[in-house]
Design a protein around this motif. Structure first.
Motif, short mmCIF file in Angstrom:
data_model
loop_
_atom_site.label_atom_id
_atom_site.label_comp_id
_atom_site.label_asym_id
_atom_site.label_seq_id
_atom_site.Cartn_x
_atom_site.Cartn_y
_atom_site.Cartn_z
N ALA A 103 30.57 40.85 40.50
CA ALA A 103 31.09 40.99 39.26
C ALA A 103 32.14 42.22 39.20
N HIS A 104 33.19 41.82 38.67
CA HIS A 104 34.10 43.03 38.58
C HIS A 104 33.98 43.63 37.15
N THR A 105 33.70 44.90 37.25
CA THR A 105 33.26 45.71 35.94
C THR A 105 34.14 46.71 35.75
N GLU A 106 34.60 46.73 34.47
CA GLU A 106 35.44 47.84 33.83
C GLU A 106 34.51 48.88 33.01
N ILE A 107 34.70 50.19 33.31
CA ILE A 107 33.79 51.09 32.72
C ILE A 107 34.78 51.65 31.48
N ARG A 108 34.27 51.39 30.27
CA ARG A 108 35.31 52.06 29.22
C ARG A 108 34.36 52.90 28.30
N GLN A 131 32.70 43.05 31.82
CA GLN A 131 32.36 42.59 33.23
C GLN A 131 32.53 40.91 33.32
#
Lengths: 240, 240
Positions: free
Chosen positions: B179-184, B209
């Motif tokens: 998974a490509h995950t952006e943490i915001r 994600q």
DNA sequence: CAGTGGTCTAGACCACCGC
DNA sequence: CGGTGGTCTAGACCACTGC
């Protein structure tokens, strides 16, 4: 000859980019490919293994090796450890640093005492820095290092203003290779956080990091408050 | 015999734990160790390579291989992809799930359209779930899957309530591996975020994600809002 | 220089898959 | 069954480090 396997890896990557190998295609067998490259099978496999880990090839036991669609490329990933300054530059920002303070403290009671494995009373160097982007505050960092490690490398007299990592390498022979990082959302009432809340759409994320050298010695404790309307944080997660 | 190299890796790990090998010590040379284990040098090296990547050994070219202090163990790391439910359980929480909705939509204009590579109008399955811990809301998730992939595996009639990952595997043969995950950090006015702000000390973190199967096909888009006073988020960062 | 790890080789045998 | 990848081997040669 410098790394046959790396050369092969690069060759395959290029063949994918130039469409000599197309997405979905099966590669010839490893024996065949090794022959084509004029290397042993193991050497060819070393290249394949790297590409598999990067998600560029799919290897199916007993079936074959396949080219798969490359993942969309993504802004630099958090797993790659870099200095905060490098993260600012990677985000395409002009960094206008302003160092707020450099001081020596006796370690007492603070969280970083335990993290750095220090006893009460041992001296630490504390550097606090505010970094600005386009004139606005963007990152606030607190960095703590045991004085026993740094020696006099961080005298206030020094015109130190660049990367902490580089300075540690050059002046102290300390190489940071790893960090354990906790990603947190600070409370709004956190005073450090408030320094960055300059716009209504701003949110702030906190990185609480303990940096280690090659031998896993804790070397640097840092707290970074970063504006999420300026920085993006990505990671790649893999199933084991 | 099942993986000689893995057996050797485990042996070394155990020798470190039981102090037969001590921190700071140099291992005998690879040739020697290979002889002791009755394997070839390459096989022994495969084990060493794994331990080096895990930060348990330090290998110095031309010098030797050293046991280094193990890093303090840390709650499960974000890089290891697991379902949200598994993250709840890993945090030692009792999960009291409440599914809020399962619906079908025509994909239009939303961010996930592009992410999942869909055209306007294609159907998606949307599952929204609120998970509670000790009776309090703890996680709010939105999961979006292309209907073309899932087929009828997510009929409302299903008594589906477990792991999305498992259900995708069993019913659709889809294995999520990456998974490509952006943490915001979401804004406070975000309506999903507000559902979780039940205590003054609560902050909320958002994971955005995109999950991929083995062939890098985007399969599941998900948005998870997680309370940071309940969950901790760790990663290990490495310098390349 | 001697001793260490880094890379590569040619070949063997095994485990898995599809027919 | 034949063809694929997975693992292991014995040995060679190179690159680096410290004395």
């Amino acid at each position: 000859m410098s790394q046959k396997s790396l050369f092969i890896k690069a060759s395959i990557e290029q063949m994918i980019e130039t469409q000599k190998l197309r997405v979905g295609e099966k590669l010839p067998s490893e024996i065949e490919m090794a022959k084509q490259f004029g290397v042993s099978r193991e050497t060819f496999r070393a290249a394949v293994k790297l590409l598999e880990q990067e998600g560029k090839l799919l290897v199916k036991h007993g079936v074959g090796t396949f080219i798969i669609k490359p993942l969309p490329s993504v802004p630099s990933s958090l797993e790659k450890l870099s200095s905060t300054g490098a993260m600012v530059r990677a985000a395409g920002m002009d960094e206008g640093e302003r160092r707020d303070s450099l001081r020596m403290e006796s370690c007492a009671d603070k969280e970083w005492c335990g993290q750095l494995g220090l006893k009460e009373g041992e001296k630490v160097v504390v550097i606090e820095r505010l970094r600005t982007v386009n004139g606005e505050p963007a990152v606030y960092s607190v960095n703590v290092m045991p004085h026993a490690l740094t020696g006099e490398a961080f005298n206030a007299a020094d015109n130190f203003s660049g990367s902490l990592f580089q300075h540690l390498e050059k002046s102290c022979g300390i190489y940071i290779v790893r960090a354990h990082t906790e990603i947190r959302v600070p409370l709004h009432i956190d005073p450090y956080c408030q320094k960055l809340l300059v716009r209504p759409e701003t949110t702030v994320l906190q990185l609480k990091q303990l940096h280690y050298d090659e031998a896993n010695r804790p070397v640097l404790y840092s707290l970074d408050y970063m504006r999420n309307d300026i920085f993006q944080f990505w990671i790649q997660r893999k199933r084991e």
